[in-house]
Design a protein around this motif. Structure first.
Motif, PDB file in Angstrom:
ATOM      1  N   GLY A 179      67.949  53.178 -92.965  1.00  0.00           N
ATOM      2  CA  GLY A 179      69.104  52.782 -92.176  1.00  0.00           C
ATOM      3  C   GLY A 179      68.908  51.478 -91.422  1.00  0.00           C
ATOM      4  O   GLY A 179      67.902  50.786 -91.590  1.00  0.00           O
ATOM      5  N   LEU A 180      69.885  51.152 -90.585  1.00  0.00           N
ATOM      6  CA  LEU A 180      69.898  49.908 -89.820  1.00  0.00           C
ATOM      7  C   LEU A 180      70.083  50.206 -88.336  1.00  0.00           C
ATOM      8  O   LEU A 180      70.777  51.147 -87.966  1.00  0.00           O
ATOM      9  N   GLN A 181      69.514  49.364 -87.493  1.00  0.00           N
ATOM     10  CA  GLN A 181      69.826  49.415 -86.061  1.00  0.00           C
ATOM     11  C   GLN A 181      71.051  48.532 -85.838  1.00  0.00           C
ATOM     12  O   GLN A 181      70.976  47.470 -85.240  1.00  0.00           O
ATOM     13  N   ILE A 182      72.167  48.985 -86.376  1.00  0.00           N
ATOM     14  CA  ILE A 182      73.385  48.167 -86.398  1.00  0.00           C
ATOM     15  C   ILE A 182      73.898  47.839 -84.992  1.00  0.00           C
ATOM     16  O   ILE A 182      74.570  46.838 -84.784  1.00  0.00           O
ATOM     17  N   LYS A 201      68.156  51.549 -80.335  1.00  0.00           N
ATOM     18  CA  LYS A 201      67.177  51.800 -81.392  1.00  0.00           C
ATOM     19  C   LYS A 201      67.633  52.804 -82.440  1.00  0.00           C
ATOM     20  O   LYS A 201      66.983  52.951 -83.466  1.00  0.00           O
ATOM     21  N   LYS A 202      68.753  53.457 -82.219  1.00  0.00           N
ATOM     22  CA  LYS A 202      69.225  54.446 -83.190  1.00  0.00           C
ATOM     23  C   LYS A 202      69.585  53.761 -84.498  1.00  0.00           C
ATOM     24  O   LYS A 202      70.250  52.738 -84.517  1.00  0.00           O
ATOM     25  N   ARG A 203      69.119  54.335 -85.598  1.00  0.00           N
ATOM     26  CA  ARG A 203      69.406  53.801 -86.928  1.00  0.00           C
ATOM     27  C   ARG A 203      70.539  54.576 -87.578  1.00  0.00           C
ATOM     28  O   ARG A 203      70.655  55.786 -87.395  1.00  0.00           O
ATOM     29  N   PHE A 204      71.337  53.869 -88.337  1.00  0.00           N
ATOM     30  CA  PHE A 204      72.456  54.468 -89.055  1.00  0.00           C
ATOM     31  C   PHE A 204      72.324  54.153 -90.535  1.00  0.00           C
ATOM     32  O   PHE A 204      71.936  53.045 -90.909  1.00  0.00           O
ATOM     33  N   SER A 205      72.667  55.133 -91.373  1.00  0.00           N
ATOM     34  CA  SER A 205      72.666  54.902 -92.822  1.00  0.00           C
ATOM     35  C   SER A 205      73.804  55.693 -93.449  1.00  0.00           C
ATOM     36  O   SER A 205      74.356  56.610 -92.834  1.00  0.00           O
TER      37      SER A 205
END
Length: 198
Positions: free
Chosen positions: A150-153, A158-162
């Protein structure tokens, strides 16, 4: 995704979105979308562009280069009246500090980098630079959204999303995407045959 897939997707997106534009505009947008499709990965010391830029492909070398360039750019901001140096310096310093798929793979990175490119495109009256940059950069972020990590969009959060469905970097599915994108891009070049008359 790998650099070659980002290039293929950048080409596919730009050729699809510029079908009805004049030849010069189409060519400029394509060129800058190809370049910017690799820019987000400057946060990785072994990325395609960094292999050409960095003396040593490691995090320390990446930090020293971009942090130094950022400080120089901010210095030029204070001794000149050129508005590009401050945002460029900020982007370079954050790039030096960032790890892979963080700052450059976020809305903040896209926003700050696009300010720099917008200033350049307006100075030289070439909006195609800006459009090509946005196409390549956004295409890169969308592609990496399908990465399992995922990305730290919303960096600096710092939470990553994918995406719910993920694609392994260098895996069979990515290779199929690369082949299909390349074939489709070549098809678009032949459909828009006038691009070869540049």
């Amino acid at each position: 995704m790998t650099g070659k897939t980002h290039l293929a997707l950048g080409a596919t997106a730009s050729l699809t979105l510029t079908t009805n534009l004049p030849i010069k505009s189409k060519a400029l947008i394509l060129a800058f979308s190809l370049i910017s499709s690799l820019i987000p990965d400057l946060d990785h010391p072994k990325a395609k562009l960094n292999q050409k830029i960095l003396l040593f492909q490691n995090g320390f070398s990446k930090f020293i280069l971009y942090f130094t360039l950022g400080c120089i750019s901010i210095y030029f901001h204070f001794i000149s009246d050129n508005e590009i140096f401050l945002p460029l310096g900020i982007v370079l310093i954050l790039l030096g500090y960032s790890s892979h798929r963080t700052f450059t793979h976020s809305f903040l990175g896209l926003f700050l980098a696009s300010i720099v490119v917008k200033i350049i495109s307006e100075k030289y009256l070439l909006n195609e630079i800006y459009y090509g940059f946005l196409i390549g950069y956004i295409t890169h972020l969308i592609a990496d959204f399908f990465n399992p990590r995922g990305l730290q969009i919303f960096y600096p959060l710092k939470k990553r999303f994918s995406a719910p469905i993920t694609i392994k970097t260098g895996g069979k599915l990515e290779n199929k995407i690369f082949i299909i994108s390349t074939i489709y891009s070549l098809f678009l070049l032949f459909v828009n045959f006038e691009i070869f008359k540049i």
